[in-house]
Scaffold this motif. Structure first.
Motif, PDB file in Angstrom:
ATOM      1  N   UNK A 194      -5.805   8.444   3.958  1.00 11.16           N
ATOM      2  CA  UNK A 194      -7.222   8.837   3.892  1.00 11.16           C
ATOM      3  C   UNK A 194      -7.712   9.628   2.543  1.00 11.16           C
ATOM      4  N   UNK A 195      -6.626  10.072   2.034  1.00 11.96           N
ATOM      5  CA  UNK A 195      -6.831  10.915   0.516  1.00 11.96           C
ATOM      6  C   UNK A 195      -7.075   9.753  -0.430  1.00 11.96           C
ATOM      7  N   UNK A 196      -6.436   8.403  -0.516  1.00  7.83           N
ATOM      8  CA  UNK A 196      -6.555   7.566  -1.291  1.00  7.83           C
ATOM      9  C   UNK A 196      -7.926   6.909  -1.030  1.00  7.83           C
ATOM     10  N   UNK A 197      -8.263   6.640   0.122  1.00  8.54           N
ATOM     11  CA  UNK A 197      -9.307   6.128   0.351  1.00  8.54           C
ATOM     12  C   UNK A 197     -10.560   6.762  -0.161  1.00  8.54           C
ATOM     13  N   UNK A 198     -10.560   8.207   0.168  1.00  8.21           N
ATOM     14  CA  UNK A 198     -11.831   8.941  -0.408  1.00  8.21           C
ATOM     15  C   UNK A 198     -12.011   8.505  -2.065  1.00  8.21           C
ATOM     16  N   UNK A 199     -11.017   8.503  -2.893  1.00  6.00           N
ATOM     17  CA  UNK A 199     -10.994   8.016  -4.268  1.00  6.00           C
ATOM     18  C   UNK A 199     -11.476   6.636  -4.562  1.00  6.00           C
ATOM     19  N   UNK A 200     -10.720   5.837  -3.838  1.00  2.00           N
ATOM     20  CA  UNK A 200     -11.003   4.426  -3.893  1.00  2.00           C
ATOM     21  C   UNK A 200     -12.351   4.099  -3.589  1.00  2.00           C
ATOM     22  N   UNK A 201     -12.699   4.556  -2.438  1.00  6.06           N
ATOM     23  CA  UNK A 201     -14.111   4.332  -1.965  1.00  6.06           C
ATOM     24  C   UNK A 201     -15.421   4.574  -3.010  1.00  6.06           C
ATOM     25  N   UNK A 202     -15.046   5.669  -3.804  1.00  5.09           N
ATOM     26  CA  UNK A 202     -16.124   6.277  -4.617  1.00  5.09           C
ATOM     27  C   UNK A 202     -16.549   4.903  -5.609  1.00  5.09           C
ATOM     28  N   UNK A 203     -15.244   4.164  -6.033  1.00  5.24           N
ATOM     29  CA  UNK A 203     -15.398   2.931  -6.958  1.00  5.24           C
ATOM     30  C   UNK A 203     -15.619   1.630  -6.061  1.00  5.24           C
ATOM     31  N   UNK A 204     -15.678   1.662  -5.002  1.00  4.93           N
ATOM     32  CA  UNK A 204     -15.827   0.333  -4.041  1.00  4.93           C
ATOM     33  C   UNK A 204     -14.522  -0.594  -4.344  1.00  4.93           C
ATOM     34  N   UNK A 205     -13.310   0.221  -4.559  1.00  3.57           N
ATOM     35  CA  UNK A 205     -12.260  -0.357  -4.892  1.00  3.57           C
ATOM     36  C   UNK A 205     -11.404  -0.851  -3.565  1.00  3.57           C
ATOM     37  N   UNK A 206     -10.995  -2.152  -3.537  1.00  5.13           N
ATOM     38  CA  UNK A 206     -10.333  -2.498  -2.114  1.00  5.13           C
ATOM     39  C   UNK A 206      -9.079  -1.960  -2.047  1.00  5.13           C
ATOM     40  N   UNK A 207      -8.964  -1.676  -0.758  1.00  3.64           N
ATOM     41  CA  UNK A 207      -7.661  -1.086  -0.328  1.00  3.64           C
ATOM     42  C   UNK A 207      -7.210  -1.564   1.120  1.00  3.64           C
ATOM     43  N   UNK A 208      -6.064  -2.261   1.203  1.00  5.35           N
ATOM     44  CA  UNK A 208      -5.532  -2.858   2.372  1.00  5.35           C
ATOM     45  C   UNK A 208      -4.303  -2.204   2.733  1.00  5.35           C
ATOM     46  N   UNK A 209      -4.249  -1.394   3.699  1.00  6.60           N
ATOM     47  CA  UNK A 209      -3.218  -0.836   4.241  1.00  6.60           C
ATOM     48  C   UNK A 209      -2.428  -1.591   5.203  1.00  6.60           C
ATOM     49  N   UNK A 210      -0.961  -1.343   5.442  1.00  8.62           N
ATOM     50  CA  UNK A 210      -0.359  -2.159   6.324  1.00  8.62           C
ATOM     51  C   UNK A 210       0.272  -1.370   7.525  1.00  8.62           C
ATOM     52  N   UNK A 211       0.227  -0.031   7.437  1.00 11.27           N
ATOM     53  CA  UNK A 211       0.781   0.822   8.403  1.00 11.27           C
ATOM     54  C   UNK A 211      -0.234   1.870   8.705  1.00 11.27           C
TER      55      UNK A 211
END
Length: 821
Positions: free
Chosen positions: A109-126
């Motif tokens: 959640x914390x990482x996605x808040x940052x990456x979402x600002x740049x529309x940077x793809x994040x794929x979690x597995x767990x």
């Protein structure tokens, strides 16, 4: 991290392993996760059809399960500098194409808040938190593991499938556990079960309040316990339950720990055997186990983790001779000759998590392939343009990841509009293995994808329980109500705590735990166990039963007596006593009495429609004829005496006309009453189910009670008039005054029918019919006895009284002479 292409392309994938307790501990399971990513990358690089002329690279960042390191690593990857500088890219090389991770939902959640600002793809597995499905907050987040939104329903169905209605819930104090416990509780209640208790593992406390939780679990009647937690938070609780010897419990595991190999099985094998729960879908990674078994420090010197993995796996250390001499001689030195095949890890590969990582890598690579294969003029961007594979922005790759398909057979994108994959779970059962180990045996599946034919499937026959008889453990607040009973909620208790009350008479329940009883059809009744409706017994006065046979025999026998008397009277028809009693009236009266006795037979047997129509009418008509004949006889006695007086006007009434007129008139009125009754409200055959429970009384419904009592009342009126007239004439001077006998007969007749009324009204069914038959026979017998037995006695035994002189009232001396003669 770099990847090569002609010209050279610097673009790669970012990921990290996550040790469970910190950077100082090396987790074998997490090394498998790293190897699965490397396996996928090597497999892709060796496949020239996926990304031709492109070699994938990677960067690995270890966060050590610390949120600060997760955020720091994210900014480091974005800025390309060891000291994170937000909003700046300090290296000319392009950043990685996507980030694979994190595993912990809170960190994601914390990482996605940052990456979402740049529309940077994040794929979690767990990361399974449902919060990550919010596209407004996390527009660039995807995952290859289903959201917990789908897991809650699966756990609730698992509870329902095995009939557990009294369930405890234990949850970790983090986001995963708290949200999970709330939502799974809602699903369990929605499915009809109840939650006995909900306990939270307090993470801020050193002891994590495990003593209190273990006490609650041990003392609770609930034997099925749902645990929503990660393995690291669960182990202290397991230790405490072992100390307190908690037994007889069945653990329902959430996906977070259902297949974890971090639990020391030898220590908890007795406690945790028969655990059942949902696990990540286990896909097939062809060749991965062989790839992993080829791991060796000498074959991958660039692998910074392999030497630590070797030490952890074989319990040895890499030391030179000098260092070995300085250390304790008990330390085992790693030689490199150790065989991975000899370790339990070779059979306990975490194929579920590794498969999710494998899919995450492939999802990103297939998106890159779609981006690279874009045809100019058919692109997804403004004016149908395409992105440049050697220089694209993260948001451009994000567009392709949303639409990626992992296989040709897929008709829908792998990720839905919330970034979630198809929700597929395995149902696993922990079963004892060799040497105290536990095997995770797949016993079913839970699939909520669009193409799933059956959402929930389980093979109960292969599930193993820790019960003595291997039966499914019972976890209920109250024992199940058997058939024939219904559940009654105990005030102030949950709906799963109830009492069992037997169904009332005439009601059944043919299912266990029935909430209500159902009435049987009108012609059926509940059996003794109240679980089945059986045909009701029919009750009527039949010839076959003893009571009915006695009444029928009595009726037939009694009807013979008037016939015998009539024969006697016929034989002695010329004697004075027969002539004095009006022979024709006597014969008519005897015939009517015979009919009165025989009419009682219509009341015995099955009450058919025809029988119901004629029986009361026959009774009323024959008795009206009988009583009218007695009334005519009474009047004739009085008139005959009065007519003997000189100048009497009654002489013209002496003769048969008056008696026949009285008989016809008296009988005709009754006939009219009965005819109106049969025309307006005729009696009919009826099934009475309201008198006796479980019994159908087959009876004749009289149609109109008023008509019945009017008919009976008219008979009473005739009898009363006869009684009054006879009573007034009882002292007429005559040697054989018949008025006295008529008085006695009418008195008996009225007494019988006056007694009949309360008795008739107080009985039901065949006894009411029997009461009327008894009244008919009794009243008829009283008439025969009082009117004819004295005459028969004189005829048969006192012939000296059957003379004209005696009837004419001669003096006593003459009578004595006659008697002596």
């Amino acid at each position: 991290m770099t990847s090569s292409w002609r010209p050279r392309l610097q673009r790669g994938l970012g990921s990290r392993p996550t040790p469970p307790d910190g950077a100082q501990r090396f987790g074998l399971q997490y090394y498998q996760m790293v190897k699965s990513m490397l396996f996928a990358i090597e497999e892709i690089n060796n496949n020239t059809n996926l990304l031709p002329n492109i070699t994938l690279g990677f960067q690995i960042y270890d966060t050590c399960t610390m949120l600060q390191r997760s955020l720091k690593g994210t900014l480091w990857i974005l800025s390309g500098h060891e000291e994170p500088i937000p909003n700046f890219r300090c290296q000319r090389s392009l950043p990685p194409a996507a980030i694979i991770g994190e595993s912990i939902s809170t960190h994601s959640i914390s990482i996605a808040h940052i990456l979402g600002q740049y529309r940077y793809p994040q794929v979690s597995y767990l990361s399974t938190s449902p919060l990550l499905s919010d596209r407004n907050q996390f527009p660039s987040f995807f995952r290859t593991i289903p959201s917990d939104d789908f897991q809650y329903g699966g756990l609730a169905q698992l509870v329902t499938h095995f009939g557990w209605t009294w369930v405890g819930i234990v949850a970790s104090g983090d986001n995963y556990g708290q949200l999970g416990s709330q939502l799974v509780q809602q699903e369990i209640i929605k499915n009809g079960a109840c939650v006995a208790f909900t306990e939270n593992i307090i993470l801020s406390r050193v002891d994590k309040n495990v003593f209190h939780i273990a006490q609650v679990i041990k003392n609770s009647a609930a034997t099925a316990i749902v645990i929503f937690s990660s393995t690291s938070y669960l182990i202290p609780l397991l230790d405490e339950m072992v100390r307190q010897n908690v037994t007889g419990k069945t653990w329902i595991a959430s996906e977070g720990w259902s297949t974890s190999y971090l639990v020391p099985f030898e220590k908890y094998s007795e406690l945790m055997s028969s655990t059942i729960g949902l696990a990540m879908f286990s896909g097939e990674m062809v060749g991965f186990q062989e790839y992993f078994m080829r791991t060796h420090p000498s074959k991958a010197p660039e692998d910074i983790f392999v030497r630590r993995f070797w030490e952890e796996a074989f319990g040895c250390q890499w030391l030179d001779e000098d260092a070995l001499m300085m250390k304790d001689n008990k330390i085992k030195k790693c030689t490199g000759d150790e065989k991975l095949e000899s370790l339990p890890i070779s059979n306990n590969m975490d194929v579920r998590t590794t498969y999710n990582i494998y899919k995450a890598v492939y999802a990103t690579v297939l998106a890159l392939k779609d981006l690279m294969m874009c045809i100019k003029g058919g692109g997804p961007f403004i004016q149908e343009t395409c992105a440049n594979i050697s220089d694209f922005h993260p948001w451009q790759l994000l567009c392709y990841i949303k639409r990626v398909r992992l296989s040709r057979e897929d008709t829908e994108p792998f990720f839905d509009e919330h970034g979630n994959p198809p929700a597929r779970y395995d149902i696993v059962n922990w079963q004892p293995g060799p040497k105290g180990t536990i095997r995770h045996v797949k016993v079913g599946s839970y699939d909520t994808s669009v193409t799933a034919r059956k959402t929930f499937m389980i093979n109960s026959s292969i599930v193993q329980w820790n019960t003595k008889n291997t039966q499914v453990p019972v976890s209920v607040c109250s024992p199940s109500c058997p058939k024939g009973f219904r559940k009654v909620i105990i005030p102030g208790k949950p709906v799963c705590c109830f009492q069992c009350l037997q169904c009332r008479l005439g009601e059944i329940s043919n299912q266990t735990d029935s909430i209500e009883c159902f009435k049987c059809p009108w012609d059926q009744w509940s059996n003794e166990n109240r679980d089945q409706c059986i045909p009701k017994n029919t009750d009527f006065l039949s010839y076959e039963e003893t009571f009915g046979a006695i009444l029928a025999a009595s009726s037939i026998f009694s009807s013979v007596i008037p016939i015998i008397i009539m024969g006697l009277f016929f034989c002695y028809r010329n004697t004075p006593i027969v002539k004095a009693n009006n022979t024709h009236l006597s014969f008519l009266l005897l015939v009517s009495l015979t009919l009165c006795f025989l009419c009682s037979l219509t009341f015995i047997g099955w009450p058919t429609e025809k029988k119901c129509l004629i029986r009361q009418a026959a009774f009323g008509t024959t008795f009206a004829l009988c009583v009218s004949s007695i009334l005519a006889k009474t009047f004739m006695v009085v008139i005959a005496f009065k007519a003997t007086k000189p100048n009497s006007n009654l002489r013209r009434w002496v003769g048969p006309k008056l008696s026949y007129t009285i008989i016809i008139a008296g009988t005709l009125i009754q006939v009219v009453l009965c005819a109106l009754w049969l025309l307006l409200t005729p009696p009919f055959s009826d099934y009475n189910i309201h008198v006796y429970p479980g019994l159908i009384i087959v009876e004749c419904n009289e149609g109109s009670p008023i008509a019945f009592w009017s008919m009976l009342g008219y008979l009473g009126l005739l009898a009363t008039i006869s009684f009054i007239v006879a009573f007034l004439a009882r002292k007429l001077p005559d040697s054989f005054n018949e008025a006295r006998f008529i008085t006695f007969s009418m008195l008996a007749f009225l007494s019988v029918w006056l007694s009949f009324i309360p008795a008739y009204l107080s009985t039901r069914g065949k006894y009411m019919v029997a009461m009327e038959i008894f009244a008919i026979l009794s009243s008829s017998s009283s008439l025969v006895s009082c009117l004819f037995f004295p005459k028969c006695y004189i005829i048969l035994f006192r012939s000296e009284m059957n003379t004209k002189d005696y009837l004419m009232g001669r003096d006593a001396s003459q009578r004595k002479v006659v008697k002596r003669i």
